[in-house]
Design a protein around this motif. Sequence first.
Motif, PDB file in Angstrom:
ATOM      1  N   ARG A  62      61.078  57.331  63.934  1.00 25.22           N
ATOM      2  CA  ARG A  62      59.930  57.773  64.124  1.00 25.22           C
ATOM      3  C   ARG A  62      59.427  59.033  63.354  1.00 25.22           C
ATOM      4  O   ARG A  62      58.320  59.005  62.850  1.00 25.22           O
ATOM      5  CB  ARG A  62      59.399  57.807  65.316  1.00 25.22           C
ATOM      6  CG  ARG A  62      59.702  56.440  66.251  1.00 25.22           C
ATOM      7  CD  ARG A  62      58.829  55.377  65.914  1.00 25.22           C
ATOM      8  NE  ARG A  62      58.732  54.396  66.773  1.00 25.22           N
ATOM      9  CZ  ARG A  62      59.748  53.365  66.906  1.00 25.22           C
ATOM     10  NH1 ARG A  62      60.856  53.272  66.069  1.00 25.22           N
ATOM     11  NH2 ARG A  62      59.610  52.216  67.586  1.00 25.22           N
ATOM     12  N   LEU A  63      60.459  59.842  63.346  1.00 29.36           N
ATOM     13  CA  LEU A  63      60.204  61.100  62.797  1.00 29.36           C
ATOM     14  C   LEU A  63      60.466  61.358  61.186  1.00 29.36           C
ATOM     15  O   LEU A  63      60.222  62.181  60.454  1.00 29.36           O
ATOM     16  CB  LEU A  63      60.922  62.076  63.619  1.00 29.36           C
ATOM     17  CG  LEU A  63      60.511  62.431  65.006  1.00 29.36           C
ATOM     18  CD1 LEU A  63      61.742  63.414  65.755  1.00 29.36           C
ATOM     19  CD2 LEU A  63      59.011  62.950  65.159  1.00 29.36           C
ATOM     20  N   ARG A  64      61.012  60.294  60.723  1.00 27.50           N
ATOM     21  CA  ARG A  64      61.615  60.415  59.309  1.00 27.50           C
ATOM     22  C   ARG A  64      60.502  60.489  58.390  1.00 27.50           C
ATOM     23  O   ARG A  64      60.498  61.405  57.609  1.00 27.50           O
ATOM     24  CB  ARG A  64      61.943  58.883  58.978  1.00 27.50           C
ATOM     25  CG  ARG A  64      62.606  59.080  57.609  1.00 27.50           C
ATOM     26  CD  ARG A  64      63.374  57.819  57.345  1.00 27.50           C
ATOM     27  NE  ARG A  64      62.865  56.391  57.538  1.00 27.50           N
ATOM     28  CZ  ARG A  64      62.083  55.632  56.780  1.00 27.50           C
ATOM     29  NH1 ARG A  64      61.899  56.207  55.398  1.00 27.50           N
ATOM     30  NH2 ARG A  64      61.312  54.732  57.056  1.00 27.50           N
ATOM     31  N   PRO A  65      59.002  60.140  58.550  1.00 29.30           N
ATOM     32  CA  PRO A  65      57.887  60.598  57.556  1.00 29.30           C
ATOM     33  C   PRO A  65      57.556  62.137  57.704  1.00 29.30           C
ATOM     34  O   PRO A  65      57.404  62.879  56.741  1.00 29.30           O
ATOM     35  CB  PRO A  65      56.618  59.494  58.068  1.00 29.30           C
ATOM     36  CG  PRO A  65      57.523  58.549  58.821  1.00 29.30           C
ATOM     37  CD  PRO A  65      58.740  58.973  59.485  1.00 29.30           C
ATOM     38  N   LEU A  66      57.802  62.557  59.044  1.00 31.44           N
ATOM     39  CA  LEU A  66      57.536  63.991  58.978  1.00 31.44           C
ATOM     40  C   LEU A  66      58.756  64.579  58.405  1.00 31.44           C
ATOM     41  O   LEU A  66      58.220  65.788  57.801  1.00 31.44           O
ATOM     42  CB  LEU A  66      57.334  64.416  60.557  1.00 31.44           C
ATOM     43  CG  LEU A  66      56.059  63.776  61.297  1.00 31.44           C
ATOM     44  CD1 LEU A  66      56.165  64.121  62.651  1.00 31.44           C
ATOM     45  CD2 LEU A  66      54.697  64.429  60.417  1.00 31.44           C
ATOM     46  N   ASN A  67      59.781  64.624  58.482  1.00 28.80           N
ATOM     47  CA  ASN A  67      60.950  64.980  58.146  1.00 28.80           C
ATOM     48  C   ASN A  67      60.885  65.105  56.448  1.00 28.80           C
ATOM     49  O   ASN A  67      61.185  66.057  55.660  1.00 28.80           O
ATOM     50  CB  ASN A  67      62.366  64.395  58.385  1.00 28.80           C
ATOM     51  CG  ASN A  67      62.798  64.968  59.866  1.00 28.80           C
ATOM     52  OD1 ASN A  67      62.658  66.220  59.973  1.00 28.80           O
ATOM     53  ND2 ASN A  67      63.109  64.206  60.735  1.00 28.80           N
ATOM     54  N   GLU A  68      60.388  63.800  55.817  1.00 28.15           N
ATOM     55  CA  GLU A  68      60.677  63.663  54.641  1.00 28.15           C
ATOM     56  C   GLU A  68      59.359  64.312  54.064  1.00 28.15           C
ATOM     57  O   GLU A  68      59.422  64.923  52.921  1.00 28.15           O
ATOM     58  CB  GLU A  68      60.176  62.416  54.115  1.00 28.15           C
ATOM     59  CG  GLU A  68      61.440  61.064  54.353  1.00 28.15           C
ATOM     60  CD  GLU A  68      61.093  59.737  54.276  1.00 28.15           C
ATOM     61  OE1 GLU A  68      59.843  59.612  53.977  1.00 28.15           O
ATOM     62  OE2 GLU A  68      62.048  58.862  54.178  1.00 28.15           O
ATOM     63  N   TYR A  69      58.160  64.756  54.715  1.00 28.29           N
ATOM     64  CA  TYR A  69      57.293  65.303  54.220  1.00 28.29           C
ATOM     65  C   TYR A  69      57.578  66.994  54.276  1.00 28.29           C
ATOM     66  O   TYR A  69      57.312  67.599  53.072  1.00 28.29           O
ATOM     67  CB  TYR A  69      55.798  65.357  55.459  1.00 28.29           C
ATOM     68  CG  TYR A  69      54.828  66.283  54.821  1.00 28.29           C
ATOM     69  CD1 TYR A  69      53.991  66.107  54.021  1.00 28.29           C
ATOM     70  CD2 TYR A  69      54.733  67.397  56.041  1.00 28.29           C
ATOM     71  CE1 TYR A  69      52.901  67.233  53.887  1.00 28.29           C
ATOM     72  CE2 TYR A  69      53.768  68.370  55.835  1.00 28.29           C
ATOM     73  CZ  TYR A  69      52.882  68.277  54.662  1.00 28.29           C
ATOM     74  OH  TYR A  69      52.107  69.072  54.512  1.00 28.29           O
ATOM     75  N   ALA A  70      58.105  67.309  55.331  1.00 26.79           N
ATOM     76  CA  ALA A  70      58.509  68.703  55.286  1.00 26.79           C
ATOM     77  C   ALA A  70      59.634  68.978  54.310  1.00 26.79           C
ATOM     78  O   ALA A  70      59.423  70.085  53.490  1.00 26.79           O
ATOM     79  CB  ALA A  70      59.225  69.078  56.696  1.00 26.79           C
ATOM     80  N   ASP A  71      60.448  68.047  53.926  1.00 31.80           N
ATOM     81  CA  ASP A  71      61.633  68.352  52.898  1.00 31.80           C
ATOM     82  C   ASP A  71      60.741  68.477  51.595  1.00 31.80           C
ATOM     83  O   ASP A  71      61.181  69.151  50.650  1.00 31.80           O
ATOM     84  CB  ASP A  71      62.319  67.165  52.854  1.00 31.80           C
ATOM     85  CG  ASP A  71      63.302  67.292  54.056  1.00 31.80           C
ATOM     86  OD1 ASP A  71      63.637  68.123  54.795  1.00 31.80           O
ATOM     87  OD2 ASP A  71      63.857  66.184  54.641  1.00 31.80           O
ATOM     88  N   ALA A  72      59.599  67.545  51.230  1.00 29.25           N
ATOM     89  CA  ALA A  72      59.134  67.487  50.009  1.00 29.25           C
ATOM     90  C   ALA A  72      58.103  68.580  49.881  1.00 29.25           C
ATOM     91  O   ALA A  72      58.077  69.276  48.702  1.00 29.25           O
ATOM     92  CB  ALA A  72      58.095  66.301  49.896  1.00 29.25           C
ATOM     93  N   GLU A  73      57.608  69.365  50.884  1.00 25.51           N
ATOM     94  CA  GLU A  73      56.638  70.623  50.912  1.00 25.51           C
ATOM     95  C   GLU A  73      57.737  71.596  50.409  1.00 25.51           C
ATOM     96  O   GLU A  73      57.176  72.213  49.556  1.00 25.51           O
ATOM     97  CB  GLU A  73      55.981  70.598  52.207  1.00 25.51           C
ATOM     98  CG  GLU A  73      54.703  69.690  52.277  1.00 25.51           C
ATOM     99  CD  GLU A  73      53.669  70.233  51.163  1.00 25.51           C
ATOM    100  OE1 GLU A  73      53.535  71.185  51.142  1.00 25.51           O
ATOM    101  OE2 GLU A  73      53.472  68.969  50.447  1.00 25.51           O
ATOM    102  N   GLU A  74      58.842  71.658  51.011  1.00 28.24           N
ATOM    103  CA  GLU A  74      59.843  72.511  51.045  1.00 28.24           C
ATOM    104  C   GLU A  74      60.199  72.697  49.623  1.00 28.24           C
ATOM    105  O   GLU A  74      60.364  73.828  48.924  1.00 28.24           O
ATOM    106  CB  GLU A  74      60.901  72.668  51.815  1.00 28.24           C
ATOM    107  CG  GLU A  74      61.805  73.999  52.005  1.00 28.24           C
ATOM    108  CD  GLU A  74      62.666  73.832  53.000  1.00 28.24           C
ATOM    109  OE1 GLU A  74      63.063  74.868  53.610  1.00 28.24           O
ATOM    110  OE2 GLU A  74      63.135  72.698  53.625  1.00 28.24           O
TER     111      GLU A  74
END
Length: 269
Positions: A62-74
């Motif tokens: 469930r948290l994978r999209p948020l993790n991917e977003y944070a990784d991409a932003e970083e």
Amino acid sequence: MRSALPPVTSARLRRIAEYFVAQEELLHEMQRQVEMETAPLAELLIRQQTTMSQTMANLEERLRPLNEYADAEEANLGALEQRMNGAGMDFVARSFSEYLAMQRERIAETRSHIDEQRAPFIRYDEDSRATVEVVLSRFDDDLGSLEQNLSEQRRVMLRMLDAMRSESFASAKELLLGREATMEEMARTGVTDPAEISQRLHTLRSEVATDGGNAHVQQVIAATDASDQRLGAAATSRSRTARALPAGVAPEAEAAPAAPESAGEASTA
């Protein structure tokens, strides 16, 4: 012919052996029963771990999209900083430094929110294990007593082993072994005179180190002295019996049974 003597045993050696057998049987049986009663809780802990692993895997999905977003932003922020610094745009980087810092804080806040989603499940997992400990805490006092008893048993056993390895106990064993060796030698040579046997056995006591008057060694010597005295007294008794018998009759001789009268003699009478 006299039958062979039964095997000789020591009541104390048998008692020691029986203690260890009983101890082993008790521990084995108690371990079996305790494991049987607590097996459901041991299995519960494994089930809890498996269930929580599955739950956390579901949450990570469930948290994978948020993790991917944070990784991409970083990653984007890092690439932007690298391009600005590499193109000689230091003045631009300085102008946007506050903005870049805000972006880093936003990414860190996003990751913090992600961790907050995990925290309740991690805490629940810890609480579940702690609840099992609460269930088992009922036996804390009993376990404390058993551990104390085990420590006391170890202390007593070590004390007993130390005594068995002491010089006084070794002296006592040497005395008995020496007496038996002497007795075996006399048995091989055919000595049966109680007085001679008693005297030869009694002389062995002088070879024993009394360990400064050790009480236990003195008890052993007293017991062997009493045994020698009883054997010597038997020799005196045999001597008195021999003097009371008619000349030429040995103490061991038994009177021959009277021969029955023949039939002819009976009829003549």
